[in-house]
Design a protein around this motif. Structure first.
Motif: not given
Length: 435
Positions: A358-368, A403-421
C-alpha cells in the motif's frame, strides 16, 4: 500451450508454504458460531431456538427463494442467536452452538443406497437440502446453477485452477481425494447431461495432475486440460474461454454459451451429500502466509473462529501486517479474528509487513498498465474515477458490472491506487440506484 487468457498477471504464487504439508483435520471447536448469511441470495432464518439440543448435520436454518439451508456443524445446545462479526464485513445474525463433543449425528444423515438410480431432479433436491454452494468464493447456490443449466449445457467444466496466490485447499483435496471429487463431478454430469466434461487445472500442480490422471482411469471420457499458470485463469469466464474458446458476452452467464462451471470442493461436497449423507458442515481451509508460524491445510467445521484455525497453524508470528479471508488478490481484510469460517472461506492468509504494497499517497501516473492486465478488457482508471465521482451513467457505459474484482489492475498499478475498493463502492452505488 499458449494461454487464451487476455491480460492477467503472474504474481509470486507462494503456494509452497502450505502445499507440502499433509492435509489434517482440525480439532472441533468448543463453540460454533454459524452465520445465517453464507451464500448469494436471501439469508436463512433460524429453525431452532435458544436452549434447543441439536445434532451434527441437523438443519438449523432455511428460507424461501434463492436460499439454501445451513446445518449444525457439531452436536450440542443452542446458546444464543445473536449478531456476530462476519468475514465478509459487518455484523450478521448467527446461531451459537455449545459443542458437547459427542458429534451425535442427526437421524437423517444416511447415504443413498443406490445413487445410480437417482434422477437429475432428485440429485438437485439432495444438493439443495445439503446446503451446497459454490466453494471457490462466489457461494452461489449449487442447486440453482445446476437446475438452470439443465438442457442448456453441452460442456461441464470442473474448476481446479485455484489461481490465487498462497491458496492450496483445492490442490490438497485433489491430491488426497481425487476419486471422490470425480464421483461428485459425475453426479453433476448426470444432472446436466453434457456432451463434454473437462477439468481445468493449472500446470503448477503436478501432484494433483498425477492423482487425477490415475483416478480418471475409472472415468473415461472426462478430459484433463492442463493450463498455463496465469492469474486469473480460474475466473469463470476466463476458464470457459481457455477450455472451449467461447466468450461469455458482457452481462451474460456461462449457460448463455452452453457451459457450466463448478469448483473442485463443490463437486466433493456433492459426492459427500449423496454417497455419505453429509451436508456441507466442513471444508478445507488453507492457513498460510509469512505471518503464520506453520502454514498448512486443515479440514475445518463451519462456525470455527479464525482465531482457533490460526492457532491450529501454530499461531501468528511477530510481524503480521494483515489477515485476509481469501487470497491476497480478492480476499477481505479482517479486523476481528473472532469471525467464523463459512462455507466459502477457502483460505486465511496472514501477511507480514514485507508484503505491504500500500501507499500513503496513491496517484495515477497514466502508464496504462491497468488496461493491459484487465482480463475483462475494461478501463480500470476511468472506472475508478467515475466511481469516486458517483457518475452512474458513465459506470454503466463502461460496463463496471462486468468487473470480476480480480485485482489484476491494483496489482499492476505502480501508483498503488485502491482500484478494487473503488469498483466495489461503485457497484454498490449502482445497485442502490437500481433499487
Amino acid at each position: 500451450m499458449k494461454s487464451l487468457l487476455f491480460g492477467g498477471v503472474h504474481p509470486d504464487g507462494r503456494k509452497e508454504l502450505s502445499a507440502a504439508v499433509p492435509l489434517t483435520a482440525m480439532a472441533l471447536p468448543a463453540q460454533a458460531a454459524v452465520p445465517l448469511r453464507q451464500h448469494i441470495g436471501a439469508p436463512c432464518k433460524p429453525l431452532v431456538a435458544v436452549g434447543d439440543a441439536v445434532r451434527m448435520g441437523q438443519k438449523i436454518g432455511g428460507g424461501e427463494g434463492l436460499c439454501v439451508p445451513i446445518h449444525a456443524p457439531v452436536s450440542g445446545v443452542v446458546e444464543a442467536i445473536e449478531d456476530r462479526p462476519h468475514p465478509g464485513g459487518g455484523l450478521c445474525p448467527a446461531i451459537i452452538i455449545k459443542n458437547d463433543f459427542l458429534d451425535t449425528p442427526a437421524p437423517c444423515l444416511k447415504p443413498y443406497s443406490h445413487p445410480e438410480l437417482l434422477s437429475p431432479e432428485e440429485l438437485v433436491s439432495i444438493i439443495h437440502d445439503a446446503g451446497i454452494v459454490g466453494m471457490g468464493g462466489a457461494a452461489f447456490p449449487t442447486d440453482v446453477k445446476a437446475k438452470t443449466g439443465m438442457g442448456r449445457t453441452d460442456t461441464l467444466i470442473l474448476n481446479a485452477c485455484e489461481c490465487e496466490p498462497y491458496i492450496t485447499a483445492d490442490d490438497a483435496l485433489l491430491r488426497s481425494r481425487p476419486g471422490d471429487v470425480l464421483r461428485g463431478l459425475a453426479l453433476l454430469a448426470r444432472i446436466l447431461t453434457p456432451c463434454r466434461t473437462v477439468i481445468g487445472l493449472e500446470d503448477n500442480k503436478p501432484e494433483a495432475a498425477a492423482a487425477l490422471r490415475e483416478a480418471l482411469k475409472d472415468h473415461p471420457g472426462v478430459e484433463l486440460k492442463t493450463l498455463p499458470t496465469r492469474y486469473p485463469q480460474g475466473a469463470e469466464k476466463q476458464l470457459i474461454q481457455a477450455a472451449t474458446g467461447r466468450q461469455v458476452p458482457p452481462g451474460g452467464l456461462p449457460k448463455d454459451v452452453g457451459c457450466a462451471v463448478f469448483n473442485t470442493a463443490t463437486a466433493y461436497a456433492a459426492y459427500r451429500a449423496v454417497y455419505e449423507g453429509i451436508p456441507l458442515i466442513e471444508r478445507i481451509v488453507t492457513v498460510t502466509g509469512e505471518g503464520v508460524k506453520q502454514p498448512r491445510n486443515l479440514t475445518v467445521r463451519v462456525g470455527t473462529s479464525f482465531l482457533e484455525v490460526i492457532a491450529a497453524a501454530g499461531g501468528l508470528g511477530n510481524d503480521v501486517w494483515k489477515v485476509l479471508s481469501g487470497g491476497p488478490m480478492m480476499g477481505v481484510a479482517q479486523e476481528d479474528l473472532s469471525v467464523p469460517v463459512t462455507k466459502s472461506a477457502n483460505a486465511i492468509v496472514c501477511l507480514s509487513s514485507a508484503q505491504n504494497g500500500e501507499s500513503a499517497h496513491p496517484v495515477c501516473i497514466r502508464c496504462g498498465k491497468c488496461l493491459e492486465v484487465c482480463p475483462m478488457r475494461l478501463e480500470p482508471l476511468y472506472l475508478y474515477r467515475y466511481s469516486n465521482a458517483g457518475d452512474a451513467d458513465a459506470l454503466n457505459r463502461l460496463h463496471l458490472m462486468d468487473c470480476i474484482e480480480c485485482g489484476c489492475c491494483a496489482y499492476a498499478c505502480p501508483g498503488k491506487l485502491p482500484l478494487v475498493e473503488g469498483f466495489r463502492a461503485g457497484k454498490q452505488a449502482l445497485k442502490e440506484g437500481a433499487k
